[in-house]
Design a protein around this motif. Sequence first.
Motif, mmCIF file in Angstrom:
data_model
loop_
_atom_site.group_PDB
_atom_site.id
_atom_site.type_symbol
_atom_site.label_atom_id
_atom_site.label_comp_id
_atom_site.label_asym_id
_atom_site.label_seq_id
_atom_site.Cartn_x
_atom_site.Cartn_y
_atom_site.Cartn_z
ATOM 1 N N GLY A 28 -16.996 -2.294 4.797
ATOM 2 C CA GLY A 28 -15.707 -2.342 5.204
ATOM 3 C C GLY A 28 -14.708 -2.529 4.306
ATOM 4 N N TYR A 29 -15.073 -3.268 3.192
ATOM 5 C CA TYR A 29 -14.298 -4.003 2.038
ATOM 6 C C TYR A 29 -13.223 -2.711 1.363
ATOM 7 N N ASP A 30 -14.460 -1.906 0.471
ATOM 8 C CA ASP A 30 -13.502 -1.114 -0.187
ATOM 9 C C ASP A 30 -12.841 -0.302 0.377
ATOM 10 N N SER A 31 -12.290 -0.165 2.011
ATOM 11 C CA SER A 31 -11.778 0.842 2.307
ATOM 12 C C SER A 31 -10.273 -0.458 2.456
ATOM 13 N N ILE A 32 -10.500 -1.217 1.882
ATOM 14 C CA ILE A 32 -8.484 -2.437 2.458
ATOM 15 C C ILE A 32 -8.762 -2.778 0.665
ATOM 16 N N ARG A 33 -8.972 -1.695 -0.341
ATOM 17 C CA ARG A 33 -8.800 -2.424 -1.847
ATOM 18 C C ARG A 33 -7.044 -1.811 -2.545
ATOM 19 N N GLU A 34 -6.905 -0.980 -1.573
ATOM 20 C CA GLU A 34 -5.710 -0.031 -1.836
ATOM 21 C C GLU A 34 -4.421 -0.705 -1.450
ATOM 22 N N TYR A 35 -4.420 -1.230 -0.171
ATOM 23 C CA TYR A 35 -3.931 -2.322 0.806
ATOM 24 C C TYR A 35 -3.613 -4.037 0.167
ATOM 25 N N GLN A 36 -5.189 -4.677 -0.156
ATOM 26 C CA GLN A 36 -4.965 -5.940 0.512
ATOM 27 C C GLN A 36 -3.777 -6.752 -0.858
ATOM 28 N N ASP A 37 -3.064 -5.936 -0.974
ATOM 29 C CA ASP A 37 -2.708 -6.556 -2.861
ATOM 30 C C ASP A 37 -0.624 -6.171 -1.882
ATOM 31 N N GLY A 38 -0.149 -5.703 -0.932
ATOM 32 C CA GLY A 38 0.371 -5.405 -0.452
ATOM 33 C C GLY A 38 0.982 -3.629 -0.749
ATOM 34 N N CYS A 39 1.678 -3.733 0.448
ATOM 35 C CA CYS A 39 2.316 -1.923 0.689
ATOM 36 C C CYS A 39 3.694 -1.759 0.002
ATOM 37 N N LEU A 40 3.743 -1.017 -2.234
ATOM 38 C CA LEU A 40 5.164 -1.378 -2.424
ATOM 39 C C LEU A 40 6.495 -0.071 -1.846
ATOM 40 N N TYR A 41 6.752 0.074 -1.387
ATOM 41 C CA TYR A 41 8.287 1.174 -1.602
ATOM 42 C C TYR A 41 9.274 1.310 -2.189
ATOM 43 N N TYR A 42 9.608 2.602 -3.040
ATOM 44 C CA TYR A 42 10.912 2.053 -4.250
ATOM 45 C C TYR A 42 11.040 3.419 -3.079
ATOM 46 N N ASN A 43 12.939 3.405 -3.291
ATOM 47 C CA ASN A 43 13.518 4.756 -2.954
ATOM 48 C C ASN A 43 12.840 5.547 -2.024
ATOM 49 N N GLY A 44 12.226 5.434 -0.806
ATOM 50 C CA GLY A 44 11.256 6.212 -0.176
ATOM 51 C C GLY A 44 10.177 6.619 -0.052
ATOM 52 N N ASP A 45 9.014 6.174 -1.886
ATOM 53 C CA ASP A 45 8.817 6.409 -2.487
ATOM 54 C C ASP A 45 7.807 5.266 -2.730
ATOM 55 N N ARG A 46 6.316 5.800 -1.990
ATOM 56 C CA ARG A 46 5.745 4.106 -1.919
ATOM 57 C C ARG A 46 4.822 4.022 -3.903
ATOM 58 N N ILE A 47 4.563 2.775 -4.629
ATOM 59 C CA ILE A 47 4.526 2.952 -5.442
ATOM 60 C C ILE A 47 3.886 1.681 -5.624
ATOM 61 N N ASP A 48 2.765 1.514 -7.057
ATOM 62 C CA ASP A 48 1.846 0.693 -7.490
ATOM 63 C C ASP A 48 2.093 -0.633 -7.133
ATOM 64 N N VAL A 49 1.857 -1.091 -6.389
ATOM 65 C CA VAL A 49 2.261 -3.128 -6.593
ATOM 66 C C VAL A 49 2.295 -3.624 -8.107
ATOM 67 N N LYS A 50 0.278 -3.230 -7.914
ATOM 68 C CA LYS A 50 0.404 -3.360 -9.683
ATOM 69 C C LYS A 50 0.694 -3.197 -10.614
ATOM 70 N N GLU A 51 0.706 -2.631 -11.015
ATOM 71 C CA GLU A 51 1.997 -1.268 -12.398
ATOM 72 C C GLU A 51 3.559 -1.594 -11.921
#
Length: 239
Positions: free
Chosen positions: A186-209
């Motif tokens: 089940g760890y694979d399913s949380i990788r995309e969210y484990q660093d937090g969810c970042l939004y910019y002007n209504g769009d979700r963007i890649d936090v690492k980028e």
Amino acid sequence: MEEKNLDKKWFNYFSNMRNKYNMRVSANNILIIFLDAKDSTLNNRFLLKDRKAGFFESMGLTARYFTNKYNCLSLWGTDEISFIIEDTDYFISSINNEKNFRTHDIVSIFSQYFFEYFNSVYNGETVYWHCKCFNISKEKLQSYIKFKSKGILKGVTSIFLKQNGIKNAYGIKLEEKLKMCEDYEGYDSIREYQDGCLYYNGDRIDVKEYIKGNIVILDEDEEKEKSDFFDLEDFDKLL
């Protein structure tokens, strides 16, 4: 005349006392508004469970709504969310016609907007929030995102390990926790969210980028595909 002077004296005294504990923020620096769910460790709340109108989905909808409304950034994870507002002057004008830059006014007004919207989309018991605001200098923007993202990573991995029976997860070093997480299904399913969810002007963007200085918008369909998040036990059982 004496009565008027006395009234003025007391008005000034009490106004000064009120403002003594009500600091001003600067319009020239970034404004941070930070909220975290009250009593999240006591209430039966599925913080990251993928269900319709659940806590996880509702946080995403709320972040999308307010970042679009106020042209700002938002980073959230587990039960906390930060709004990062670069155009502080515009934001203050939007929420307060008097253009009051005092912290009590900002917190009291915005927290009511946030409370109303979140609970209108969340299909669960009413959630109350602690709310704080403060300034950071513009050159510290990416540092703040990096700092909060790492905190979210620590929290998510600790909760995931606790879900899998590791009782002292919060006391384990992050590098070791990340390695331990690899051993559980089940760890694979949380990788995309484990660093937090970042939004910019209504769009979700890649936090690492974003931390690297890039804005990469995540495709909406791709985001939906990744939303099969692990079912998180409520904090009361995990802590």
